[in-house]
Design a protein around this motif. Structure first.
Motif, PDB file in Angstrom:
ATOM      1  N   ILE A  40     -23.815  65.186 -46.098  1.00  0.00           N
ATOM      2  CA  ILE A  40     -23.611  64.196 -45.030  1.00  0.00           C
ATOM      3  C   ILE A  40     -24.769  64.164 -44.029  1.00  0.00           C
ATOM      4  N   GLY A  41     -25.625  65.198 -44.063  1.00  0.00           N
ATOM      5  CA  GLY A  41     -26.836  65.185 -43.240  1.00  0.00           C
ATOM      6  C   GLY A  41     -26.640  65.593 -41.795  1.00  0.00           C
ATOM      7  N   ARG A  42     -25.481  66.183 -41.492  1.00  0.00           N
ATOM      8  CA  ARG A  42     -25.239  66.596 -40.105  1.00  0.00           C
ATOM      9  C   ARG A  42     -24.085  67.589 -40.031  1.00  0.00           C
ATOM     10  N   ILE A  43     -24.049  68.286 -38.909  1.00  0.00           N
ATOM     11  CA  ILE A  43     -22.961  69.210 -38.591  1.00  0.00           C
ATOM     12  C   ILE A  43     -22.018  68.448 -37.665  1.00  0.00           C
ATOM     13  N   LEU A  44     -20.797  68.314 -38.085  1.00  0.00           N
ATOM     14  CA  LEU A  44     -19.829  67.531 -37.323  1.00  0.00           C
ATOM     15  C   LEU A  44     -19.077  68.382 -36.308  1.00  0.00           C
ATOM     16  N   PRO A  45     -18.727  67.796 -35.172  1.00  0.00           N
ATOM     17  CA  PRO A  45     -17.823  68.505 -34.262  1.00  0.00           C
ATOM     18  C   PRO A  45     -16.431  68.538 -34.893  1.00  0.00           C
ATOM     19  N   ASN A  46     -15.667  69.539 -34.573  1.00  0.00           N
ATOM     20  CA  ASN A  46     -14.334  69.724 -35.159  1.00  0.00           C
ATOM     21  C   ASN A  46     -13.287  69.010 -34.301  1.00  0.00           C
ATOM     22  N   VAL A 102     -24.806  80.582 -43.074  1.00  0.00           N
ATOM     23  CA  VAL A 102     -26.014  79.801 -42.829  1.00  0.00           C
ATOM     24  C   VAL A 102     -26.170  79.694 -41.321  1.00  0.00           C
ATOM     25  N   ILE A 103     -27.346  80.030 -40.842  1.00  0.00           N
ATOM     26  CA  ILE A 103     -27.676  79.905 -39.425  1.00  0.00           C
ATOM     27  C   ILE A 103     -28.571  78.678 -39.289  1.00  0.00           C
ATOM     28  N   PHE A 104     -28.101  77.717 -38.497  1.00  0.00           N
ATOM     29  CA  PHE A 104     -28.821  76.465 -38.267  1.00  0.00           C
ATOM     30  C   PHE A 104     -29.528  76.580 -36.921  1.00  0.00           C
ATOM     31  N   VAL A 105     -30.821  76.814 -36.919  1.00  0.00           N
ATOM     32  CA  VAL A 105     -31.588  76.991 -35.682  1.00  0.00           C
ATOM     33  C   VAL A 105     -32.038  75.624 -35.182  1.00  0.00           C
ATOM     34  N   LEU A 106     -31.579  75.278 -33.984  1.00  0.00           N
ATOM     35  CA  LEU A 106     -31.938  73.981 -33.395  1.00  0.00           C
ATOM     36  C   LEU A 106     -33.376  73.983 -32.909  1.00  0.00           C
ATOM     37  N   GLY A 107     -34.020  72.845 -33.050  1.00  0.00           N
ATOM     38  CA  GLY A 107     -35.346  72.660 -32.485  1.00  0.00           C
ATOM     39  C   GLY A 107     -35.252  72.534 -30.974  1.00  0.00           C
ATOM     40  N   GLY A 139     -21.293  65.601 -29.839  1.00  0.00           N
ATOM     41  CA  GLY A 139     -21.339  64.859 -31.094  1.00  0.00           C
ATOM     42  C   GLY A 139     -21.896  65.694 -32.231  1.00  0.00           C
ATOM     43  N   ALA A 140     -22.335  65.009 -33.273  1.00  0.00           N
ATOM     44  CA  ALA A 140     -22.865  65.685 -34.462  1.00  0.00           C
ATOM     45  C   ALA A 140     -24.305  66.137 -34.241  1.00  0.00           C
ATOM     46  N   ILE A 141     -24.663  67.216 -34.923  1.00  0.00           N
ATOM     47  CA  ILE A 141     -26.053  67.684 -34.929  1.00  0.00           C
ATOM     48  C   ILE A 141     -26.670  67.206 -36.232  1.00  0.00           C
ATOM     49  N   GLU A 142     -27.625  66.312 -36.128  1.00  0.00           N
ATOM     50  CA  GLU A 142     -28.318  65.809 -37.316  1.00  0.00           C
ATOM     51  C   GLU A 142     -29.197  66.926 -37.890  1.00  0.00           C
ATOM     52  N   LEU A 143     -29.280  66.993 -39.216  1.00  0.00           N
ATOM     53  CA  LEU A 143     -30.117  68.029 -39.828  1.00  0.00           C
ATOM     54  C   LEU A 143     -31.582  67.871 -39.440  1.00  0.00           C
ATOM     55  N   SER A 144     -31.984  66.679 -39.042  1.00  0.00           N
ATOM     56  CA  SER A 144     -33.362  66.470 -38.579  1.00  0.00           C
ATOM     57  C   SER A 144     -33.640  67.244 -37.286  1.00  0.00           C
ATOM     58  N   GLN A 145     -32.584  67.683 -36.586  1.00  0.00           N
ATOM     59  CA  GLN A 145     -32.743  68.457 -35.350  1.00  0.00           C
ATOM     60  C   GLN A 145     -32.801  69.962 -35.617  1.00  0.00           C
ATOM     61  N   ILE A 146     -32.667  70.352 -36.863  1.00  0.00           N
ATOM     62  CA  ILE A 146     -32.688  71.768 -37.238  1.00  0.00           C
ATOM     63  C   ILE A 146     -34.112  72.142 -37.633  1.00  0.00           C
ATOM     64  N   GLU A 147     -34.639  73.176 -36.979  1.00  0.00           N
ATOM     65  CA  GLU A 147     -36.003  73.595 -37.319  1.00  0.00           C
ATOM     66  C   GLU A 147     -36.022  74.632 -38.434  1.00  0.00           C
ATOM     67  N   GLU A 148     -34.939  75.406 -38.556  1.00  0.00           N
ATOM     68  CA  GLU A 148     -34.888  76.421 -39.611  1.00  0.00           C
ATOM     69  C   GLU A 148     -33.449  76.656 -40.042  1.00  0.00           C
ATOM     70  N   LEU A 149     -33.286  76.815 -41.360  1.00  0.00           N
ATOM     71  CA  LEU A 149     -32.021  77.266 -41.949  1.00  0.00           C
ATOM     72  C   LEU A 149     -32.231  78.697 -42.405  1.00  0.00           C
ATOM     73  N   ILE A 150     -31.333  79.575 -41.992  1.00  0.00           N
ATOM     74  CA  ILE A 150     -31.419  80.967 -42.429  1.00  0.00           C
ATOM     75  C   ILE A 150     -30.161  81.268 -43.235  1.00  0.00           C
ATOM     76  N   PHE A 151     -30.323  81.478 -44.530  1.00  0.00           N
ATOM     77  CA  PHE A 151     -29.225  81.816 -45.423  1.00  0.00           C
ATOM     78  C   PHE A 151     -29.138  83.333 -45.476  1.00  0.00           C
ATOM     79  N   VAL A 152     -27.991  83.874 -45.071  1.00  0.00           N
ATOM     80  CA  VAL A 152     -27.844  85.320 -44.956  1.00  0.00           C
ATOM     81  C   VAL A 152     -26.741  85.796 -45.890  1.00  0.00           C
ATOM     82  N   THR A 153     -27.051  86.840 -46.657  1.00  0.00           N
ATOM     83  CA  THR A 153     -26.054  87.527 -47.472  1.00  0.00           C
ATOM     84  C   THR A 153     -26.102  89.010 -47.127  1.00  0.00           C
ATOM     85  N   VAL A 154     -25.036  89.724 -47.506  1.00  0.00           N
ATOM     86  CA  VAL A 154     -24.926  91.138 -47.190  1.00  0.00           C
ATOM     87  C   VAL A 154     -24.280  91.859 -48.360  1.00  0.00           C
TER      88      VAL A 154
END
Length: 155
Positions: A40-46, A102-107, A139-154
């Motif tokens: 969907i290209g964005r993080i939606l508010p719940n 997934v950590i979505f780091v905002l620009g 509102g929603a955070i568009e993925l274009s506003q994300i500067e980095e995605l950090i995928f973390v596993t343990v």
């Protein structure tokens, strides 16, 4: 958008991730939510409480009730007040050996849109908020506003 994968073997995951997230604003989701967010290209508010949450009450959250996406605000995490509250909601809470996050780091260009936690004290203080640590993005955070995605596993 930069994409980083991190696997943590042992120790405190938050302590290990801190060099990457201190000074930043970010949203966290379980890894299984990433394909839909990417689609969907964005993080939606719940707004209606239908989205899964890993961080407490979805029905009585201050920022959910304001139609915001809750974010962790670690820009001043080294200061005394934020340090007092960091244990109340750890971004690594949903991280398990069975499920990554997934950590979505905002620009930084998104920072001026953030709503601070302290408006909570002027309304219904029964709503949940984490002082000094939590902020809301209206509102929603568009993925274009994300500067980095950090995928973390343990392990």
């Amino acid at each position: 958008m930069k994409k980083t994968k991190i696997h943590l073997d042992q120790g405190d995951p938050l302590e290990q991730l801190m060099p990457r997230i201190k000074g930043k604003v970010f949203h966290v989701s379980k890894a299984r939510n990433w394909p839909n967010i990417e689609f969907i290209g964005r993080i939606l508010p719940n707004e209606n409480g239908e989205l899964e949450t890993s961080f407490g009450s979805s029905s009585n959250s201050y920022f959910k009730n304001k139609r915001c996406v809750s974010v962790f605000d670690y820009r001043n995490i080294h200061e005394a007040e934020p340090k007092k509250h960091i244990h109340k909601c750890r971004p690594t809470k949903p991280l398990t050996p069975e499920e990554g996050i997934v950590i979505f780091v905002l620009g930084q260009e998104s920072y001026d849109k953030l709503e601070p936690w302290d408006g909570w004290s002027h309304g219904d203080t029964r709503q949940m908020v984490v002082p000094y640590i939590e902020a809301g993005y209206p509102g929603a955070i568009e993925l274009s506003q994300i500067e980095e995605l950090i995928f973390v596993t343990v392990s």
